[in-house]
Enzyme design. Structure first.
Site, short mmCIF file in Angstrom:
data_model
loop_
_atom_site.label_atom_id
_atom_site.label_comp_id
_atom_site.label_asym_id
_atom_site.label_seq_id
_atom_site.Cartn_x
_atom_site.Cartn_y
_atom_site.Cartn_z
N CYS A 130 42.54 39.21 34.27
CA CYS A 130 42.64 40.44 35.08
C CYS A 130 42.84 40.15 36.56
O CYS A 130 43.10 41.06 37.34
CB CYS A 130 41.43 41.32 34.85
SG CYS A 130 41.08 41.57 33.12
N HIS A 266 40.72 45.94 40.35
CA HIS A 266 41.11 45.87 38.94
C HIS A 266 40.48 47.04 38.20
O HIS A 266 39.31 47.37 38.41
CB HIS A 266 40.64 44.52 38.36
CG HIS A 266 40.70 44.49 36.88
ND1 HIS A 266 41.81 44.88 36.17
CD2 HIS A 266 39.76 44.15 35.95
CE1 HIS A 266 41.55 44.77 34.88
NE2 HIS A 266 40.31 44.33 34.72
N ASN A 297 42.12 49.71 30.60
CA ASN A 297 42.11 48.41 31.29
C ASN A 297 43.31 47.60 30.78
O ASN A 297 43.33 47.16 29.64
CB ASN A 297 40.79 47.70 30.99
CG ASN A 297 40.72 46.30 31.60
OD1 ASN A 297 41.72 45.71 31.96
ND2 ASN A 297 39.50 45.78 31.68
#
Ligand SMILES: CC(C)(COP(=O)(O)OP(=O)(O)OC[C@H]1O[C@@H](n2cnc3c(N)ncnc32)[C@H](O)[C@@H]1OP(=O)(O)O)[C@@H](O)C(=O)NCCC(=O)NCCS
Length: 341
Positions: A130, A266, A297
């Site tokens: 990420c 993020h 996500n």
């Protein structure tokens, strides 16, 4: 800090130098067509729309269909970013693809994507989960400033639905698919601040592939590996340690919290975003990336996707000062202050 090595060399090597600074010139995105709401997720796991919304902030996510491959999504996002940068694909001389879901060990996704775009520039993948997009941004900034590259394309792309177990209560509702791309090129003014980055491999077990390919394939029957996540310690690490890294990012860029106009962490969990906002004491007026609500996500894709949402909706504007920070499996992280394209 050790001193630079000043021992003479045998020959006077020429070295490359680029522009004084680098800048993000354009951003583009691709979101898969298929919308998966929490009601559908609850047909796979014992959960509820209310639990998912209050614990993660997610209402919907996108899952890629078979034709929406890592390559297809990347090329679509990249074409938009290149056009918005006012460039032609042939102008791109380096392609960096940040991903953990390109299912070939080799060749890189970047080489295939570069060719599909119509460039023969350097191409390589980055595995930083990420944080991948922010790692790529730092590489692009460095390549442009050293003159190794003039126009670098950074793509964050994932098909996390390929490596997520639909029956895993701790992750099935979180992970999603998509691609975001940014073109980085020379600038006469500073527009990408110093990176603050690092890793903590001692915590590598907190988010990881369930087992290596050799063991997965040797199982009877062979088991497709999936992502395993110990969500609670990851949550605490992200909410506390990452807020400190973000504060250090501001300090290294020489920018105070109240000069930040846009904040795009993020998109891991809405509560992590809120905890970081509180810890950083960003101004009330700051525009915050909250893409997770509608897109889940998407790991390496989440930051460019969230920036693109803010720019195309008009919530954020070109030229604004934006704090970005990516963090995830490794554990790894990277943050920068950038000027929006
Ligand atoms: C995954 C996450 C949303 C879970 O939230 P949490 O508050 O940590 O939840 P916990 O795991 O402590 O579980 C709390 C309770 O909810 C339950 N629960 C867990 N998953 C559930 C689900 N999908 N639906 C309903 N209940 C669930 C647990 O059983 C537990 O119940 P109990 O209190 O009766 O024992 C959260 O930990 C998170 O977002 N972590 C970070 C994830 C992340 O950032 N990942 C990517 C990094 S890149």
């Amino acid at each position: 800090m050790t001193e630079p090595d000043d021992r003479p060399t045998r020959s006077a090597l020429l070295t490359s130098t680029g522009g004084p600074y680098a800048r993000v010139l354009g951003i583009g995105s691709y979101r898969p067509r298929r919308v998966v709401d929490n009601a559908e997720i609850c047909t796979f796991i014992d959960s509820s729309d209310e639990w998912i919304r209050t614990r993660s902030g997610i209402r919907e996510r996108r899952w890629a269909s078979p034709d929406e491959t890592v390559q297809m999504m990347s090329v679509s996002a990249a074409r938009i970013a290149i056009e918005r940068a006012g460039l032609d694909p042939a102008d791109i001389d380096t392609v960096i693809v940040a991903t953990v879901t390109h299912l070939y060990q080799t060749p890189s996704a970047a080489a295939i994507i570069a060719s599909a775009l119509g460039t023969k520039g350097a191409a390589f993948d980055v595995s930083a989960a990420c944080a991948g997009f922010c790692y790529g941004l730092t590489l692009a900034d460095s390549l442009v400033r050293t003159g190794a590259s003039t126009y670098t394309l950074v793509i964050g792309v994932e098909r996390l639905s390929d490596i997520t177990s639909r029956s895993d209560r701790s992750s099935a509702f979180i992970f999603a698919d998509g691609a975001g791309a940014a073109v980085v090129g020379p600038s006469n003014v500073p527009a990408i601040g110093p990176v603050v980055w690092g890793s903590d491999g001692e915590q590598s077990g907190l988010i990881a592939q369930s087992e290596p390919w050799d063991r997965a394939m040797a199982a009877e029957p062979p088991q497709w590996p999936v992502m395993k996540m110990d969500g609670n310690p990851v949550f605490k690490w992200a909410a506390f340690t990452m807020a400190k890294a973000a504060a250090e990012t501001l300090a290294r860029a020489g920018v105070s919290a109240d000069e930040i106009e846009v904040f795009v962490p993020h998109q891991a969990n809405m509560r992590i975003t809120d905890a970081m906002l509180r810890a950083l004491k960003l101004p009330e007026s700051v525009v915050v990336g909250r893409d997770i609500e509608w897109h889940g996500n998407t790991s390496a894709a989440s930051i460019p996707l969230a920036i693109d949402t803010l720019l195309t909706s008009g919530e954020a504007r070109s030229g604004q000062t934006c704090l970005v920070i990516g963090f995830g499996a490794g554990l790894v992280y990277a943050g920068q202050v950038i000027v929006l394209p």
